[in-house]
Write an enzyme that holds these catalytic residues in place. Structure first.
Site, PDB file in Angstrom:
ATOM      1  N   ASP A 137      -6.710  -0.311  13.128  1.00 22.56           N
ATOM      2  CA  ASP A 137      -6.137  -1.202  11.743  1.00 22.56           C
ATOM      3  C   ASP A 137      -4.423  -1.506  12.136  1.00 22.56           C
ATOM      4  O   ASP A 137      -3.950  -1.119  12.470  1.00 22.56           O
ATOM      5  CB  ASP A 137      -5.922  -0.266  10.231  1.00 22.56           C
ATOM      6  CG  ASP A 137      -4.917  -0.704   9.593  1.00 22.56           C
ATOM      7  OD1 ASP A 137      -4.361  -1.901   9.273  1.00 22.56           O
ATOM      8  OD2 ASP A 137      -4.974   0.307   8.594  1.00 22.56           O
TER       9      ASP A 137
ATOM     10  N   TRP B 199      -2.229   6.028   6.468  1.00 17.63           N
ATOM     11  CA  TRP B 199      -3.413   5.045   6.628  1.00 17.63           C
ATOM     12  C   TRP B 199      -4.527   5.478   6.834  1.00 17.63           C
ATOM     13  O   TRP B 199      -5.952   5.437   6.696  1.00 17.63           O
ATOM     14  CB  TRP B 199      -2.454   3.808   6.158  1.00 17.63           C
ATOM     15  CG  TRP B 199      -1.445   3.315   5.823  1.00 17.63           C
ATOM     16  CD1 TRP B 199      -0.372   3.075   5.470  1.00 17.63           C
ATOM     17  CD2 TRP B 199      -2.397   3.376   4.331  1.00 17.63           C
ATOM     18  NE1 TRP B 199       0.434   2.620   4.789  1.00 17.63           N
ATOM     19  CE2 TRP B 199      -0.540   2.860   3.760  1.00 17.63           C
ATOM     20  CE3 TRP B 199      -3.539   2.513   3.059  1.00 17.63           C
ATOM     21  CZ2 TRP B 199      -0.318   2.776   2.366  1.00 17.63           C
ATOM     22  CZ3 TRP B 199      -3.139   2.604   2.109  1.00 17.63           C
ATOM     23  CH2 TRP B 199      -1.608   2.060   1.424  1.00 17.63           C
TER      24      TRP B 199
ATOM     25  N   LYS C  30       2.106  -8.649   5.239  1.00 17.61           N
ATOM     26  CA  LYS C  30       3.075  -8.205   6.327  1.00 17.61           C
ATOM     27  C   LYS C  30       3.698  -9.226   7.088  1.00 17.61           C
ATOM     28  O   LYS C  30       4.621  -9.548   7.214  1.00 17.61           O
ATOM     29  CB  LYS C  30       2.994  -7.068   6.640  1.00 17.61           C
ATOM     30  CG  LYS C  30       2.760  -5.547   5.817  1.00 17.61           C
ATOM     31  CD  LYS C  30       2.192  -4.574   6.022  1.00 17.61           C
ATOM     32  CE  LYS C  30       1.215  -3.766   5.070  1.00 17.61           C
ATOM     33  NZ  LYS C  30       2.017  -3.062   4.171  1.00 17.61           N
TER      34      LYS C  30
HETATM   35  N1  PMP Z   1      -3.437   0.032   6.612  1.00 16.25           N
HETATM   36  C1  PMP Z   1      -1.273  -0.249   6.848  1.00 16.25           C
HETATM   37  C2  PMP Z   1      -1.072   0.352   8.007  1.00 16.25           C
HETATM   38  C3  PMP Z   1      -0.956  -0.341   5.872  1.00 16.25           C
HETATM   39  O1  PMP Z   1       0.557   0.125   6.017  1.00 16.25           O
HETATM   40  C4  PMP Z   1      -1.231  -0.379   4.045  1.00 16.25           C
HETATM   41  C5  PMP Z   1      -0.362  -0.764   3.411  1.00 16.25           C
HETATM   42  N2  PMP Z   1       0.620  -0.954   3.035  1.00 16.25           N
HETATM   43  C6  PMP Z   1      -2.763  -0.558   4.434  1.00 16.25           C
HETATM   44  C7  PMP Z   1      -3.406  -0.517   4.995  1.00 16.25           C
HETATM   45  C8  PMP Z   1      -3.531  -0.652   2.855  1.00 16.25           C
HETATM   46  O2  PMP Z   1      -3.739  -1.972   2.846  1.00 16.25           O
HETATM   47  P1  PMP Z   1      -4.396  -2.606   1.182  1.00 16.25           P
HETATM   48  O3  PMP Z   1      -3.288  -2.550   0.430  1.00 16.25           O
HETATM   49  O4  PMP Z   1      -4.221  -4.842   1.997  1.00 16.25           O
HETATM   50  O5  PMP Z   1      -5.620  -2.106   1.036  1.00 16.25           O
END
Ligand code: PMP
Length: 360
Positions: free
Chosen positions: A171, A101, A195
């Site tokens: 994030d 991510w 989450k």
């Molecule tokens: N950042 C992290 C740390 C994640 O775990 C995730 C999704 N698992 C995301 C970003 C992406 O998030 P989204 O699906 O809400 O765009």
């Protein structure tokens, strides 16, 4: 059969929150209709919307200086929105790359402006968090971006690094409100709700008020933080049911003793699973190095893929859902977010001991 939900996201919600939502589903606050059928301009929805911001700030212990925005598009849209607003043509932003991510956040920023990589753990398969000494910041970055918890690899910053006054953009998708944090270190914090905070569809942003004015002016209306701040996150139709659920989850966190209470509970739960790994005589191998272990996503492997397959089939048959590791890394991942119970992690740990004794 009792079902335990170890999904990585969308993920487990507190049972009391689900029950309340169920009770109120057909008749919200005496209106005779569902919250889903209510106008986002109604006084009933406005009360929810305001309560989310108030509860969010109360949990962080902040009264002023920050706004809470409820957006759409997931954390993935934030990857682009942040540099669009805050990475000017003559500036540099520092990114600390600790997982998939974080890589995606970096890639989006690179499309928009100049990025300096302050550290990257890819060479170690992202099995650790960099030390403070490893971080090589640029001279005068607009911000330092990091991912507090790496959902796929199961690593987590144990403390937020020192950036010498440069605001951090974080994030926190997979560990927000699992523990307290000092908001004053951050210019912006973002998280998909799915989450630790609610269902998917809502993205929570905490933003320092003075950042609202310094956002770039040539950004499309919907992608400007100031648009949403000025309109109290009601510029356009918000994901109302998700916001309602988010509000209930925030209330539930307050009842659990707030962020300090959550942290204590999460530490207890994570220790139960990590002990099962550490006491298995090497049968289970944790992906994360010990001092970088995540309290939210516990990732590990078994001696071979055959045993992993069997482990996953048997746990599933026993009602332990969502344990396969992310498709990019395989193995096992137990996501044990805020709403996971002690009983859930105990059931997993006891199965792990039993399985290791049988096959080790
Ligand atoms: N950042 C992290 C740390 C994640 O775990 C995730 C999704 N698992 C995301 C970003 C992406 O998030 P989204 O699906 O809400 O765009």
């Amino acid at each position: 059969m009792t079902v335990y939900n170890f999904n990585a996201g969308p993920a487990i919600l507190p049972p009391t929150v689900l029950s309340q939502a169920q009770e109120e589903l057909r008749d919200f606050a005496g209106t005779g209709i569902s919250v889903m059928e209510t106008s986002h301009r109604s006084k009933e929805f406005e009360a929810i919307n305001n309560e989310v911001e108030a509860r969010f700030k109360a949990l962080l212990g902040i009264e002023s200086g920050y706004r809470v925005l409820l957006l759409q598009g997931g954390a993935s849209t934030q990857f682009a929105m942040i540099p669009l607003n805050f990475l000017a043509a003559d500036a540099v932003a520092d990114y600390i790359v600790t997982g998939v991510w974080a890589e995606k956040a970096r890639d989006e920023a690179q499309k928009i402006g100049k990025v300096h990589i302050a550290a990257d753990t890819a060479a170690d398969k992202h099995n650790r968090i960099p030390t403070q000494a490893e971080l090589q910041f640029s001279e005068n970055p607009a911000y330092v971006h990091l991912t507090t918890n790496n959902t796929i690899y199961g690593t987590q910053w144990q403390t937020i690094p020192e950036t010498n006054g440069v605001p951090i953009v974080a994030d926190m998708s997979s560990d927000i409100f699992s523990r307290p944090f000092d908001a004053s270190k951050f210019g912006l914090v973002y998280a998909g709700a799915q989450k630790n905070l609610g269902p998917s569809g809502v993205t929570v942003v905490l933003i320092r008020e003075d950042w609202l004015d310094k956002g770039a002016k040539n950004v499309p209306t919907m992608l400007r933080y100031s648009t949403h701040a000025k309109n109290n996150s009601l510029y356009n139709t918000p994901p109302t049911f998700g916001v309602y659920m988010l509000n209930l989850v925030l209330g539930w966190i307050q009842e659990q003793g707030g962020l300090a209470g959550m942290a204590e509970y999460n530490t207890r739960k994570a220790n139960i699973v990590y002990n099962a790994i550490d006491n298995s005589g090497g049968f289970y191998r944790g992906h994360a190095v010990t001092d970088s272990r995540s309290q939210m996503n516990v990732t590990f492997n078994l001696p071979n893929q055959e045993l992993e397959k069997q482990f996953l089939a048997e746990t599933k048959a026993q009602g332990m859902l969502g344990l396969p590791g992310h498709r990019s890394v395989g193995g096992v991942r137990a996501s044990i977010y805020n709403a996971m119970s002690i009983e859930g992690v105990e059931a997993l740990a006891s199965f792990m001991a039993h399985f290791a004794a049988k096959h080790g």
